[in-house]
Design an enzyme around this catalytic site. Structure first.
Site, PDB file in Angstrom:
ATOM      1  N   LYS A 201      -1.389  -3.778   9.841  1.00 14.72           N
ATOM      2  CA  LYS A 201      -0.031  -3.359   9.470  1.00 14.72           C
ATOM      3  C   LYS A 201       0.625  -2.676  10.656  1.00 14.72           C
ATOM      4  CE  LYS A 201       2.598  -1.341   5.699  1.00 14.72           C
ATOM      5  NZ  LYS A 201       2.498  -0.894   4.283  1.00 14.72           N
TER       6      LYS A 201
ATOM      7  N   ALA B 154       0.845  -1.193   0.000  1.00  8.78           N
ATOM      8  CA  ALA B 154       0.000   0.000   0.000  1.00  8.78           C
ATOM      9  C   ALA B 154       0.881   1.243   0.000  1.00  8.78           C
ATOM     10  CB  ALA B 154      -0.906  -0.004   1.226  1.00  8.78           C
TER      11      ALA B 154
ATOM     12  N   ASN C  53       9.262   9.666   3.685  1.00  8.47           N
ATOM     13  CA  ASN C  53       8.022  10.325   3.299  1.00  8.47           C
ATOM     14  C   ASN C  53       7.256  10.751   4.548  1.00  8.47           C
ATOM     15  OD1 ASN C  53       5.093   9.098   3.564  1.00  8.47           O
ATOM     16  ND2 ASN C  53       6.490   7.330   3.405  1.00  8.47           N
TER      17      ASN C  53
ATOM     18  N   ASN D 156       5.733  -1.353   8.430  1.00 13.15           N
ATOM     19  CA  ASN D 156       5.644  -0.021   7.859  1.00 13.15           C
ATOM     20  C   ASN D 156       7.029   0.643   7.878  1.00 13.15           C
ATOM     21  OD1 ASN D 156       4.413   2.469   6.961  1.00 13.15           O
ATOM     22  ND2 ASN D 156       2.545   1.881   8.050  1.00 13.15           N
TER      23      ASN D 156
ATOM     24  N   PHE E 237      -1.290  10.219   4.666  1.00 12.63           N
ATOM     25  CA  PHE E 237      -2.587   9.675   4.193  1.00 12.63           C
ATOM     26  C   PHE E 237      -3.307  10.663   3.257  1.00 12.63           C
ATOM     27  CE2 PHE E 237      -3.542   6.664   8.090  1.00 12.63           C
ATOM     28  CZ  PHE E 237      -2.514   5.837   7.676  1.00 12.63           C
TER      29      PHE E 237
ATOM     30  N   SER F   3       1.314   4.072  10.436  1.00 16.57           N
ATOM     31  CA  SER F   3       1.958   5.190   9.743  1.00 16.57           C
ATOM     32  C   SER F   3       2.489   6.170  10.781  1.00 16.57           C
ATOM     33  CB  SER F   3       0.958   5.905   8.831  1.00 16.57           C
ATOM     34  OG  SER F   3       1.528   7.128   8.377  1.00 16.57           O
TER      35      SER F   3
ATOM     36  N   ASN G  92       3.026   9.218  10.174  1.00 17.75           N
ATOM     37  CA  ASN G  92       2.735  10.561   9.664  1.00 17.75           C
ATOM     38  C   ASN G  92       1.335  11.066   9.992  1.00 17.75           C
ATOM     39  OD1 ASN G  92       5.317  10.684   8.425  1.00 17.75           O
ATOM     40  ND2 ASN G  92       4.545   9.361   6.797  1.00 17.75           N
ATOM     41  N   THR G  93       0.588  10.314  10.794  1.00 15.07           N
ATOM     42  CA  THR G  93      -0.692  10.775  11.341  1.00 15.07           C
ATOM     43  C   THR G  93      -0.539  10.835  12.854  1.00 15.07           C
ATOM     44  OG1 THR G  93      -2.010   9.886   9.517  1.00 15.07           O
ATOM     45  CG2 THR G  93      -3.148  10.254  11.607  1.00 15.07           C
TER      46      THR G  93
END
Length: 345
Positions: free
Chosen positions: A225, A67, A116, A254, A120, A183, A185-186
């Site tokens: 994940k 993903a 990165n 991840n 999302f 993730s 990044n959230t």
């Protein structure tokens, strides 16, 4: 395998001269254009075989797309034409969101790595499902995973509401569903990997899936994940909790917040998740610990830093049942898919 796939090193220099996110978008657009052209589609096609099964699903081969490459499910057929045994798209959130400010993707070529902090970015569940339903990959026998997350402005204590909306939306159109709780990044998302938080989320997902299975007359496997930055104790908790709540698989892993292996390199201090070669060893350690703790109660998909067939073999040797690629494709190109299939055949 397509001779055009082997030409990627020639294109890479031009792509690497661009901003990383721009190059990403141009590559996907051109891949789709080539797929849409019948003659080019035949030249681009690859279908390496090494049949296996994963979470009860029959795969043509155990090499999948991770993903994140196709967040909106807009390029499923073109990507499927590259020879993957399964494809996972998303992460999708219930509502569209722009993600973090640009620039938000950075290459570290000396480490075969990326950082990165996309956050999302996606067009939301309705647009995502329209793209998925337009694609032909599943109708032609391909296995499709749909990856769900929470909106950035949803408070963490209400995160389960977003996951339940996502699960209900994607369920009829997925061969399996991945719950992305890892993730970096959230804000606060990784807190959902804690024992109490994860147990509460999985309980609600289990009940919702049972309701959806009755409504749609089919059982859709569920995977979670997880991050590579967990302690052994945290991994053990996850390995115990997932089977207890009926989860079928785990995707390990991840991106990482660690910068130990890239210190001093340009962009190494950028915020976000690090992927590529530096994650391979971290991912292997998580896979080994999961397999040791869970036995065969969980399917394990190994992802993180696969840049060669040898790397794919190491993931399987550590305990994975299948693997996924992402950053390796950026550095090696589409030929990496068939190389990994051959290595695992």
């Amino acid at each position: 395998m397509s001779i055009l796939f082997n030409a990627y090193p020639l294109a890479r220099a031009a792509l690497f001269a661009m901003d990383a996110e721009t190059a990403h978008e141009i590559t996907l657009t051109n891949l789709q254009r080539a797929y849409d052209c019948g003659a080019m589609r035949a030249l681009l096609h690859a279908s390496p075989k090494a049949p296996t099964s994963l979470m009860g699903l029959a795969l043509a081969n155990p090499v999948g797309l991770a993903a994140g490459l196709d967040k909106n499910g807009a390029y499923i057929d073109a990507l499927g034409n590259m020879g993957f045994g399964f494809i996972e798209v998303g992460t999708v959130t219930p509502r569209a969101q722009p993600g973090n400010p640009k620039p938000r993707m950075f290459r570290l070529p000396k480490a075969n790595a990326l950082i990165n902090r996309l956050g999302f970015n996606n067009q939301g569940l309705d647009a995502f499902l329209a793209n998925v339903q337009r694609s032909h990959w599943r109708k032609q026998g391909g296995v499709l995973g749909l990856n769900i997350g929470k909106n950035a402005d949803t408070p963490i204590e209400r995160a389960a509401d977003d996951y339940l909306l996502g699960l209900a939306g994607v369920y009829p159109h997925a061969d399996y569903v991945t719950v992305n709780i890892s993730s970096p990044n959230t804000h606060n998302l990784r807190a959902l990997q804690g024992e109490d938080e994860l147990s509460a989320l999985l309980e609600r997902l289990r009940d919702k899936r049972a309701e959806l299975a009755d409504r749609h007359g089919r059982h859709v496997p569920l995977a979670v994940k997880i991050a590579p930055d967990l302690t052994q104790e945290q991994i053990d908790v996850i390995a115990d909790l997932l089977p207890r709540h009926g989860v079928d698989g785990v995707i390990a892993t991840n991106t990482t917040l660690s910068r130990d292996s890239v210190k001093g390199l340009p962009h190494a201090d950028e915020a976000g998740g690090l992927s590529g070669t530096p994650v391979h060893g971290l991912s292997l350690a998580v896979i080994e610990r999961l397999r040791k703790r869970a036995g065969r109660a969980l399917a394990i998909i190994g992802v993180g830093g696969i840049l060669s067939g040898k790397d794919a073999r190491e993931k399987i040797a550590a305990g994975a049942d299948a693997v996924q690629l992402y950053t390796g494709l950026i550095y090696r190109g589409p030929a990496l898919v068939a190389e990994c299939v051959r290595a695992l055949a």
